[in-house]
Scaffold this active site. Structure first.
Site, PDB file in Angstrom:
ATOM      1  N   THR A 198      25.712  61.626  70.793  1.00  0.00           N
ATOM      2  CA  THR A 198      24.722  61.017  72.380  1.00  0.00           C
ATOM      3  C   THR A 198      24.040  60.094  71.604  1.00  0.00           C
ATOM      4  OG1 THR A 198      23.184  61.770  73.582  1.00  0.00           O
ATOM      5  CG2 THR A 198      23.234  63.144  71.563  1.00  0.00           C
TER       6      THR A 198
ATOM      7  N   GLN B 252      16.834  64.668  72.786  1.00  0.00           N
ATOM      8  CA  GLN B 252      18.519  64.426  72.467  1.00  0.00           C
ATOM      9  C   GLN B 252      19.061  64.357  70.977  1.00  0.00           C
ATOM     10  OE1 GLN B 252      20.953  63.226  74.982  1.00  0.00           O
ATOM     11  NE2 GLN B 252      19.002  64.830  75.957  1.00  0.00           N
TER      12      GLN B 252
ATOM     13  N   HIS C  62      20.960  67.714  69.498  1.00  0.00           N
ATOM     14  CA  HIS C  62      22.746  67.801  69.129  1.00  0.00           C
ATOM     15  C   HIS C  62      23.261  67.705  68.339  1.00  0.00           C
ATOM     16  CE1 HIS C  62      23.487  67.549  74.384  1.00  0.00           C
ATOM     17  NE2 HIS C  62      22.216  66.866  74.115  1.00  0.00           N
TER      18      HIS C  62
ATOM     19  N   GLU D 145      24.373  55.076  76.466  1.00  0.00           N
ATOM     20  CA  GLU D 145      24.680  56.612  77.361  1.00  0.00           C
ATOM     21  C   GLU D 145      23.269  57.034  78.053  1.00  0.00           C
ATOM     22  OE1 GLU D 145      26.271  60.941  76.292  1.00  0.00           O
ATOM     23  OE2 GLU D 145      24.505  59.866  74.918  1.00  0.00           O
ATOM     24  N   HIS D 146      22.448  56.615  77.058  1.00  0.00           N
ATOM     25  CA  HIS D 146      21.159  57.330  77.906  1.00  0.00           C
ATOM     26  C   HIS D 146      20.717  56.106  78.256  1.00  0.00           C
ATOM     27  CE1 HIS D 146      22.721  61.298  76.926  1.00  0.00           C
ATOM     28  NE2 HIS D 146      22.725  61.418  78.411  1.00  0.00           N
TER      29      HIS D 146
ATOM     30  N   ASP E  44      21.370  66.203  81.903  1.00  0.00           N
ATOM     31  CA  ASP E  44      22.203  66.734  81.119  1.00  0.00           C
ATOM     32  C   ASP E  44      22.558  67.996  82.235  1.00  0.00           C
ATOM     33  OD1 ASP E  44      22.563  65.437  79.004  1.00  0.00           O
ATOM     34  OD2 ASP E  44      20.646  66.405  77.997  1.00  0.00           O
TER      35      ASP E  44
ATOM     36  N   GLU F 104      57.397  27.971  91.555  1.00  0.00           N
ATOM     37  CA  GLU F 104      56.720  29.076  90.315  1.00  0.00           C
ATOM     38  C   GLU F 104      58.245  29.205  89.993  1.00  0.00           C
ATOM     39  OE1 GLU F 104      55.066  33.056  91.114  1.00  0.00           O
ATOM     40  OE2 GLU F 104      53.388  32.023  91.411  1.00  0.00           O
TER      41      GLU F 104
ATOM     42  N   HIS G 292      63.149  35.313  94.593  1.00  0.00           N
ATOM     43  CA  HIS G 292      61.529  35.996  95.669  1.00  0.00           C
ATOM     44  C   HIS G 292      62.083  35.824  97.791  1.00  0.00           C
ATOM     45  CE1 HIS G 292      61.015  37.248  91.943  1.00  0.00           C
ATOM     46  NE2 HIS G 292      59.722  37.427  92.597  1.00  0.00           N
TER      47      HIS G 292
END
Length: 437
Positions: free
Chosen positions: A240, A262, A265, A331-332, A365, A419, A424
């Site tokens: 985290t 945090q 963690h 992340e946060h 969270d 092309e 095609h």
């Protein structure tokens, strides 16, 4: 926390990418460590998983697939207040996730020429919930509810076997699985779990999945990178991170508490404060010094906050703080400034953003209604957090009638000729050969 002073320096984006704090062990290094583990599971299935459980989790002889009865019966031991809180989390997250499901669209280009776009869920998903230093029933719910809202018909969950729970995953993980209605649960952890999802393990009736999601440490993130391409992954949601942009209008108690929250963690968790006020930074440091020793995981917090991945960064202005944050890709991200909306306007790269002093990351969270499975390690610069959209694929359904195809024939023949792909064009002209004759 160490202090990095960037004041008075003209820094390019390349400079900032080099200067922002990062964990010493990156996913790049971890990839080489987990690659043999993933290969072993692919080649040897259950045997490799049992060896890894013995070596990394200290568990042997357990059932790798959790009996369905053990999942439902686990709720008997769930405290009523926890059951109620998990149920509330599920309800809030269902509502937040529903907004992430796009509506089908239909575009009419001309009479008889229609393109429909639908969002189709993948068929099967493997959900991972960590089980190391803490139990994460909330992560089970974050993964499961997003997939269920998207309409995924088959869900499998893996979480490490616990020595003190008879080789089953943590009881709280089983509570969440039961409340979400998941009955396919495996007591498998780490890189082995990611490999098992990607390759399947016939001996325990684990079928391969289409997408693997869920947070974990750097080794789980590295394993996802190894199997990416064989299966889809949500993001490299590793250890985290929190980055706080704050000026001296913020409350140093709030910022300190959020950085500590945090850090608990994992010893490798990253806590970063970016501020244009040296005096405010000192007040935050003082609050941390007062609060951190009194928290339950004080030793873990101290290690995380003193590591190379954590820092107080001093800058000349909030504009520079925004540039630092965008280079970091947190992340946060918390924004606690005099004008939060103005600060937000400059932010381009973040997993999730928490606005104002009364919106801590810990709310996200658990009960904010947002998803807490988010990209880490700077990958928020190009990856998104988990949501219902993670499990959906846009599919275009094209429908033309003869008249509308006739209108497109001439320009299509011109493009096919340009092309060098005449067949095609012939595939279109063939549909009008009878008319031409």
């Amino acid at each position: 926390m160490r202090t990095t002073d960037l004041r008075g320096r003209e820094l390019s984006r390349s400079d900032l990418l080099q200067l922002v704090p990062r964990a010493a062990l990156s996913a790049d290094v971890a990839v080489e460590q987990v690659r043999p583990l993933v290969a072993a599971v692919a080649a040897h299935g259950e045997i490799a998983l049992r060896e890894q459980a013995r070596d990394f989790d200290g568990v042997s002889g357990h059932a790798l697939r959790v009996p369905a009865a053990a999942i439902t019966e686990s709720l008997e031991a769930c405290p009523p207040e926890v059951s109620a809180a998990l149920t509330e989390l599920i309800e809030r997250l269902r509502r937040g996730s529903a907004a992430q499901v796009p509506a089908s669209q239909e575009t009419t280009l001309s009479d008889g020429a229609v393109i429909r776009q639908r969002w189709q869920p993948v068929s099967r998903v493997g959900l991972y919930a960590p089980g190391g230093k803490a139990a994460y029933p909330s992560s089970v719910i974050m993964n499961a509810v997003a997939a269920q809202v998207a309409g995924v018909p088959s869900l499998a969950l893996a979480s490490p076997a616990q020595r003190d729970n008879a080789g089953l995953p943590h009881p709280a993980v089983l509570w969440a699985a039961a409340l979400c209605g998941i009955d396919e649960v495996y007591a498998i952890g780490g890189a082995g779990a990611i490999a098992a999802f990607a390759h399947g393990v016939p001996e325990i009736d684990l079928e391969p999945v289409d997408v693997v999601t869920g947070p974990g440490n750097v080794f789980v993130a590295a394993a996802k990178r190894v199997v990416s391409g064989l299966v889809g992954i949500d993001s490299e949601a590793g250890t985290t991170e929190i980055l706080v942009i704050a000026d001296d209008s913020a409350d140093p108690r709030f910022v300190a508490a959020d950085l500590i929250s945090q850090a608990e963690h994992d010893e490798a968790a990253a806590s970063v404060l970016v501020t244009d006020s040296a005096a405010f930074a000192e007040r935050v440091q003082a609050e941390i010094a007062s609060r951190a020793p009194r928290t339950r995981h004080a030793e873990r917090v101290a290690t995380a906050l003193s590591g190379p991945q954590s820092a107080v960064i001093l800058v000349d202005s909030i504009d520079v703080a925004i540039r630092v944050s965008n280079a970091y890709g947190p992340e946060h991200l918390e924004i606690q400034t005099r004008d939060d909306e103005l600060t937000l306007a400059g932010i381009t790269d973040a997993g999730a953003i928490f606005m104002g002093g009364y919106t801590p990351v810990s709310l996200g969270d658990y009960l904010a209604g947002s998803n807490h499975v988010l990209p880490t390690g700077g990958t928020a610069r190009f990856a998104a957090g988990l949501g219902a959209h993670t499990f959906l694929r846009p599919q275009q359904i094209v429908s033309y009638d003869r008249h509308s195809l006739a209108i497109a024939e001439a320009p299509l023949l011109a493009l096919a000729g340009a092309e060098g792909l005449p067949a095609h064009g012939e595939a279109v002209s063939a549909r009008f050969e009878e008319e031409t004759a």
